[in-house]
Write a protein that holds these residues in place. Structure first.
Motif, PDB file in Angstrom:
ATOM      1  N   ARG A  30       0.840  -1.207   0.000  1.00 36.05           N
ATOM      2  CA  ARG A  30       0.000   0.000   0.000  1.00 36.05           C
ATOM      3  C   ARG A  30       0.873   1.254   0.000  1.00 36.05           C
ATOM      4  O   ARG A  30       0.355   2.365  -0.067  1.00 36.05           O
ATOM      5  CB  ARG A  30      -0.902   0.038   1.229  1.00 36.05           C
ATOM      6  N   SER A  50      -6.928   4.219  -0.007  1.00 39.11           N
ATOM      7  CA  SER A  50      -7.900   3.124  -0.043  1.00 39.11           C
ATOM      8  C   SER A  50      -7.241   1.829   0.414  1.00 39.11           C
ATOM      9  O   SER A  50      -6.028   1.675   0.320  1.00 39.11           O
ATOM     10  CB  SER A  50      -8.420   2.936  -1.471  1.00 39.11           C
ATOM     11  N   SER A  51      -8.052   0.887   0.869  1.00 41.42           N
ATOM     12  CA  SER A  51      -7.552  -0.427   1.280  1.00 41.42           C
ATOM     13  C   SER A  51      -7.395  -1.322   0.055  1.00 41.42           C
ATOM     14  O   SER A  51      -8.093  -2.328  -0.105  1.00 41.42           O
ATOM     15  CB  SER A  51      -8.501  -1.065   2.285  1.00 41.42           C
ATOM     16  N   VAL A  52      -6.471  -0.933  -0.811  1.00 42.99           N
ATOM     17  CA  VAL A  52      -6.140  -1.716  -2.002  1.00 42.99           C
ATOM     18  C   VAL A  52      -4.632  -1.890  -2.035  1.00 42.99           C
ATOM     19  O   VAL A  52      -3.899  -1.136  -1.388  1.00 42.99           O
ATOM     20  CB  VAL A  52      -6.643  -1.030  -3.302  1.00 42.99           C
ATOM     21  N   TYR A  53      -4.179  -2.887  -2.781  1.00 37.19           N
ATOM     22  CA  TYR A  53      -2.771  -3.239  -2.817  1.00 37.19           C
ATOM     23  C   TYR A  53      -2.326  -3.386  -4.257  1.00 37.19           C
ATOM     24  O   TYR A  53      -3.082  -3.877  -5.091  1.00 37.19           O
ATOM     25  CB  TYR A  53      -2.540  -4.561  -2.064  1.00 37.19           C
ATOM     26  N   TYR A  54      -1.090  -2.994  -4.547  1.00 39.71           N
ATOM     27  CA  TYR A  54      -0.571  -3.112  -5.914  1.00 39.71           C
ATOM     28  C   TYR A  54      -0.661  -4.569  -6.376  1.00 39.71           C
ATOM     29  O   TYR A  54      -0.186  -5.466  -5.679  1.00 39.71           O
ATOM     30  CB  TYR A  54       0.867  -2.597  -5.993  1.00 39.71           C
ATOM     31  N   PRO A  55      -1.256  -4.807  -7.559  1.00 37.62           N
ATOM     32  CA  PRO A  55      -1.490  -6.176  -8.035  1.00 37.62           C
ATOM     33  C   PRO A  55      -0.265  -6.841  -8.662  1.00 37.62           C
ATOM     34  O   PRO A  55      -0.303  -8.021  -8.981  1.00 37.62           O
ATOM     35  CB  PRO A  55      -2.586  -5.986  -9.090  1.00 37.62           C
ATOM     36  N   GLU A 134      -8.888  -7.293 -12.237  1.00 35.11           N
ATOM     37  CA  GLU A 134      -8.262  -6.833 -10.987  1.00 35.11           C
ATOM     38  C   GLU A 134      -7.370  -5.617 -11.230  1.00 35.11           C
ATOM     39  O   GLU A 134      -7.387  -4.661 -10.444  1.00 35.11           O
ATOM     40  CB  GLU A 134      -7.423  -7.950 -10.368  1.00 35.11           C
ATOM     41  N   HIS A 137      -9.550  -2.610 -11.938  1.00 37.33           N
ATOM     42  CA  HIS A 137     -10.199  -2.174 -10.703  1.00 37.33           C
ATOM     43  C   HIS A 137      -9.219  -1.420  -9.796  1.00 37.33           C
ATOM     44  O   HIS A 137      -9.547  -0.353  -9.272  1.00 37.33           O
ATOM     45  CB  HIS A 137     -10.789  -3.379  -9.962  1.00 37.33           C
ATOM     46  N   PHE A 138      -8.030  -1.992  -9.611  1.00 40.26           N
ATOM     47  CA  PHE A 138      -7.047  -1.328  -8.748  1.00 40.26           C
ATOM     48  C   PHE A 138      -6.776   0.092  -9.236  1.00 40.26           C
ATOM     49  O   PHE A 138      -6.860   1.050  -8.461  1.00 40.26           O
ATOM     50  CB  PHE A 138      -5.727  -2.117  -8.696  1.00 40.26           C
ATOM     51  N   GLU A 141      -9.641   2.555  -8.842  1.00 43.88           N
ATOM     52  CA  GLU A 141     -10.076   2.821  -7.466  1.00 43.88           C
ATOM     53  C   GLU A 141      -9.025   3.472  -6.562  1.00 43.88           C
ATOM     54  O   GLU A 141      -9.367   4.171  -5.623  1.00 43.88           O
ATOM     55  CB  GLU A 141     -10.525   1.508  -6.796  1.00 43.88           C
ATOM     56  N   TYR A 142      -7.738   3.255  -6.834  1.00 39.76           N
ATOM     57  CA  TYR A 142      -6.730   3.570  -5.824  1.00 39.76           C
ATOM     58  C   TYR A 142      -6.588   5.043  -5.490  1.00 39.76           C
ATOM     59  O   TYR A 142      -6.041   5.391  -4.449  1.00 39.76           O
ATOM     60  CB  TYR A 142      -5.382   2.925  -6.169  1.00 39.76           C
TER      61      TYR A 142
END
Length: 180
Positions: A30, A50-55, A134, A137-138, A141-142
């Motif tokens: 993150r 945001s609670s997202v992580y690099y894919p 994915e 989306h990342f 959204e990020y």
């Protein structure tokens, strides 16, 4: 004197098919690290809102330059999370074209050339459709909680990615007078 990886590292011997990627952000992070253009060191730009992580492992291709005044971004798929400033050989398989706050911001998609779990992949069309969803989306959204808009336009094949890479080398050479 600090060596700057953007200007000092070779982009590879087999460009644009295979390139050197310099990792800024490991897969699953993150933390948004960016290369400090003057010193060549990594700087923590921010922790993602945001609670997202690099894919995927995320970084740049040395000796490239784009209209957003940064080196060309690269996402390198691998079964491992790579440490920041790791230099990786990457086989180009496609590109994700996107608009970030109104500016074009292409992301080259590649596989780690020395990772047997992914280096058999030759084109983005071979990736599982869910993984493409994915990534889209990342990146869409990020930055939303920062009140910034990112729009993923298209995922393109290897040939389009290779053309973008060559154009970024040309712009680098025009801008910095560099040699490949």
């Amino acid at each position: 004197m600090t060596t700057n990886p953007w200007h000092s590292v070779s982009p590879g011997e087999n460009v644009p098919h295979e390139v050197t990627g310099i990792i800024e952000i490991p897969k699953g992070s993150r933390a948004k690290y960016e290369l400090d253009k003057e010193s060549g060191l990594l700087k923590l730009d921010r922790v993602l809102y945001s609670s997202v992580y690099y894919p995927a492992n995320y970084g740049f291709i040395p000796k490239t330059y784009c209209d957003d005044h940064d080196p060309l971004d690269i996402l390198i798929l691998s079964q491992i999370d790579c440490v920041p400033l790791c230099i990786m050989d990457a086989k180009v398989i496609g590109v994700m074209q996107m608009i970030d706050s109104g500016e074009a911001d292409d992301k080259i998609i590649a596989v780690a050339a020395h990772d047997m779990s992914v280096n058999h992949i030759n084109d983005i069309s071979e990736l599982p459709p869910h993984f493409i969803h994915e990534m889209r989306h990342f990146f869409e959204e990020y930055k939303k909680l920062e009140n910034k808009t990112v729009k993923v336009a298209e995922f393109q094949n290897k040939a389009v990615a290779e053309r973008i890479i060559l154009e970024s080398f040309e712009l680098y050479n025009k801008t910095f007078g560099g040699q490949q």
